[in-house]
Design a protein around this motif. Sequence first.
Motif, short mmCIF file in Angstrom:
data_model
loop_
_atom_site.label_atom_id
_atom_site.label_comp_id
_atom_site.label_asym_id
_atom_site.label_seq_id
_atom_site.Cartn_x
_atom_site.Cartn_y
_atom_site.Cartn_z
N THR A 255 -37.00 -73.54 -23.79
CA THR A 255 -37.89 -72.40 -24.02
C THR A 255 -38.88 -72.24 -22.87
O THR A 255 -39.15 -71.12 -22.42
CB THR A 255 -38.65 -72.59 -25.35
N VAL A 256 -39.42 -73.35 -22.40
CA VAL A 256 -40.40 -73.28 -21.31
C VAL A 256 -39.71 -72.85 -20.02
O VAL A 256 -40.26 -72.05 -19.25
CB VAL A 256 -41.10 -74.63 -21.14
N LYS A 257 -38.53 -73.36 -19.77
CA LYS A 257 -37.79 -72.95 -18.58
C LYS A 257 -37.50 -71.45 -18.61
O LYS A 257 -37.59 -70.76 -17.59
CB LYS A 257 -36.47 -73.72 -18.47
N ARG A 258 -37.16 -70.95 -19.79
CA ARG A 258 -36.92 -69.51 -19.94
C ARG A 258 -38.19 -68.72 -19.63
O ARG A 258 -38.14 -67.70 -18.93
CB ARG A 258 -36.44 -69.22 -21.36
N ALA A 259 -39.34 -69.19 -20.12
CA ALA A 259 -40.60 -68.49 -19.85
C ALA A 259 -40.92 -68.49 -18.36
O ALA A 259 -41.37 -67.47 -17.81
CB ALA A 259 -41.73 -69.15 -20.64
N GLU B 7 -38.76 -68.67 -15.96
CA GLU B 7 -37.80 -67.75 -15.32
C GLU B 7 -38.29 -66.31 -15.44
O GLU B 7 -38.21 -65.53 -14.48
CB GLU B 7 -36.43 -67.91 -15.98
N ILE B 8 -38.80 -65.95 -16.61
CA ILE B 8 -39.35 -64.60 -16.81
C ILE B 8 -40.54 -64.38 -15.89
O ILE B 8 -40.68 -63.32 -15.26
CB ILE B 8 -39.75 -64.41 -18.29
N ALA B 9 -41.40 -65.39 -15.80
CA ALA B 9 -42.58 -65.27 -14.94
C ALA B 9 -42.18 -65.07 -13.49
O ALA B 9 -42.74 -64.24 -12.78
CB ALA B 9 -43.44 -66.52 -15.08
N ALA B 10 -41.18 -65.84 -13.02
CA ALA B 10 -40.73 -65.71 -11.63
C ALA B 10 -40.09 -64.35 -11.39
O ALA B 10 -40.26 -63.74 -10.33
CB ALA B 10 -39.75 -66.83 -11.29
N ALA B 11 -39.34 -63.85 -12.37
CA ALA B 11 -38.65 -62.58 -12.20
C ALA B 11 -39.61 -61.40 -12.15
O ALA B 11 -39.38 -60.44 -11.42
CB ALA B 11 -37.65 -62.38 -13.34
N GLY B 12 -40.70 -61.46 -12.93
CA GLY B 12 -41.61 -60.32 -13.00
C GLY B 12 -42.95 -60.51 -12.35
O GLY B 12 -43.78 -59.60 -12.37
N GLY B 13 -43.21 -61.68 -11.76
CA GLY B 13 -44.50 -61.92 -11.12
C GLY B 13 -45.62 -62.12 -12.11
O GLY B 13 -46.78 -61.79 -11.82
N HIS B 14 -45.34 -62.70 -13.28
CA HIS B 14 -46.33 -62.83 -14.35
C HIS B 14 -47.08 -64.16 -14.25
O HIS B 14 -46.58 -65.14 -13.70
CB HIS B 14 -45.64 -62.74 -15.72
N ASN B 15 -48.28 -64.18 -14.84
CA ASN B 15 -49.08 -65.40 -14.94
C ASN B 15 -48.68 -66.16 -16.21
O ASN B 15 -48.32 -65.56 -17.22
CB ASN B 15 -50.57 -65.05 -14.99
N VAL B 16 -48.78 -67.49 -16.14
CA VAL B 16 -48.30 -68.34 -17.23
C VAL B 16 -49.34 -69.40 -17.57
O VAL B 16 -49.99 -69.98 -16.68
CB VAL B 16 -46.99 -69.06 -16.84
N LEU B 17 -49.50 -69.65 -18.87
CA LEU B 17 -50.30 -70.77 -19.36
C LEU B 17 -49.40 -71.65 -20.21
O LEU B 17 -48.82 -71.20 -21.21
CB LEU B 17 -51.48 -70.26 -20.20
N LEU B 18 -49.27 -72.92 -19.81
CA LEU B 18 -48.47 -73.89 -20.54
C LEU B 18 -49.40 -74.77 -21.37
O LEU B 18 -50.31 -75.41 -20.82
CB LEU B 18 -47.66 -74.77 -19.58
N LEU C 244 -43.53 -61.26 -27.53
CA LEU C 244 -44.56 -61.63 -28.50
C LEU C 244 -44.59 -63.14 -28.75
O LEU C 244 -45.64 -63.71 -29.06
CB LEU C 244 -44.32 -60.91 -29.83
N SER C 245 -43.46 -63.79 -28.61
CA SER C 245 -43.41 -65.24 -28.86
C SER C 245 -44.20 -66.02 -27.81
O SER C 245 -44.54 -67.18 -28.04
CB SER C 245 -41.96 -65.73 -28.89
N TYR C 246 -44.51 -65.37 -26.69
CA TYR C 246 -45.28 -66.03 -25.64
C TYR C 246 -46.75 -65.65 -25.73
O TYR C 246 -47.38 -65.30 -24.72
CB TYR C 246 -44.71 -65.66 -24.26
N ARG C 247 -47.32 -65.69 -26.93
CA ARG C 247 -48.74 -65.42 -27.14
C ARG C 247 -49.37 -66.55 -27.95
O ARG C 247 -50.08 -66.35 -28.92
CB ARG C 247 -48.97 -64.09 -27.84
N THR C 248 -49.07 -67.81 -27.57
CA THR C 248 -49.47 -68.98 -28.34
C THR C 248 -50.97 -69.07 -28.54
O THR C 248 -51.47 -69.30 -29.65
CB THR C 248 -48.96 -70.26 -27.62
N ILE C 249 -51.73 -68.90 -27.47
CA ILE C 249 -53.18 -69.11 -27.56
C ILE C 249 -53.82 -68.04 -28.43
O ILE C 249 -54.82 -68.31 -29.12
CB ILE C 249 -53.81 -69.13 -26.15
#
Length: 508
Positions: free
Chosen positions: A198-202, A204-215, A499-504
């Motif tokens: 799941t984290v690898k997928r997130a 990958e999405i971040a790299a593809a779209g230039g998005h910021n990520v919080l793990l 939506l699943s990537y809105r943990t915080i």
Amino acid sequence: MVSLVYSAGLTGIQGYIVTVECFFSNGLPRLDLVGLPGKAVAEAGERVRAAIQCTGFEWPVARITINLAPADVRKEGPVYDLPILLAILAASGQIQPPAQTDLFLGEVSLTGALRPISGALSMALAARDAGFRRVYVPAGNAAEAAYATGVEVYAVETFSQLINHLEHGERLPVCAPPTPSDTPQDALDFCHVLGQQTVKRALEIAAAGGHNVLLCGPPGSGKSMMAKRFSGILPPLDPAERLEVIRIWSAVGQGAQAAQMAGRPVRSPHHTTSAQALAGGTGKAGRLPQPGEISLAHNGVLFLDEFPEFRSDALEVLRQPLEDGVVSISRAVGRVSYPARFQLIAAMNPCKCGWYGTPRCTCTPQAVRQYIRRLSGPLLDRIDLQVAVQPVPYAALAGRTARSEEEHSAVIRERVLTARARQRDRLSGLGLHTNAQIPPAHIGELCPVDAAGQNMLESAFERLGLTARAYDRLLRVARTIADLDGADTLGASHIAEALSYRTIDRLR
């Protein structure tokens, strides 16, 4: 007699032309430096005097006046040593005056050797734009300065070598820019990360779209390990991006390192870093601030581990650059702006003890909320993907010898490049590169949502209490997920995954 030699200065990361004028007059022998010289410039006289005598020339017995024009701009650094030396020798008739299409940069040692300076690339670009044909730089700056196409760059190791080139026909070769490798390091490959699909997928999405990520996850779950491998799945720098990176790094004296850099820049400051070090600054009085960590991460990755442990003022510094891609700093001596369009990868524990969500957690619900609220709502609004990282299961650890089952970074990178190509075709007319940069005015046009997706968005907006900014960022993430799937319209599955990537948001 007045001699003229051309050099350059630096304001922020912008170069400008400086004319070094030398005049001899009657009076007691002395050297006067005028034109708002800084401390390092004012000390140039002693370095130049020793270099002239050590290289076989004579120090003129006269009153020498050196003017650095424009006289109303403060000059900093030892970059003017070489042009001052040439101007004095030309005015005294010991050498021919340099051509008016030549520009000289460099610090001179007491023995006549040339030492590297800061900002060589920006100065070479300023020379090119001003119509100069040749730029002479210390050998340590040649790799970065050679990126200034349209002007001949010569690497000089010693003053004697330069004189032989100018006066005796011993021509120096023209420098060409290096060709750094964009191949990621094999040692940092996603195939070494066990499980965590799941984290690898997130990521990958971040790299593809230039998005910021919080793990967000407990200690030892692989957050830092995956963040360090993130740059290996990013696209390579294009020539314009590489030029911007080298200019910024050159301003802090690391241009040669940037010129040889493989892949995109990655910065990982410690959580004790100050707000000034992140945004940009200097402890030297009377000087404009230098680029900070967020500018050095421009066109690359800024990794902040132990995210809530950073000082609150340091974290809030990130808000403007995350939104605008630029940081503006005002000091008493002036105002300067630096590019700061980076991808933020942040990692944190879910609570103070680190084990929230497991039987080992000793924190009360109130303590958990208090820890999470160290991160302000406006800052979290600017982070597109908030990913819950679970502990690695025993089965994955026990099967660590079967690494061939885990995807290599090269495989993920190919999917990222394909998604980036779709974005490039869609966004080229707007001058943008990634989905994360889509302006609010174009989201409705570029992120069409079908009926099922609209219903899901409406329900989530009320349930999670999303702001307008978070809503826009949610659509940008869904747009990237659709690009990875090769879809033109955002469907319910794309919205649900975004939506699943809105943990915080849920923890708060």
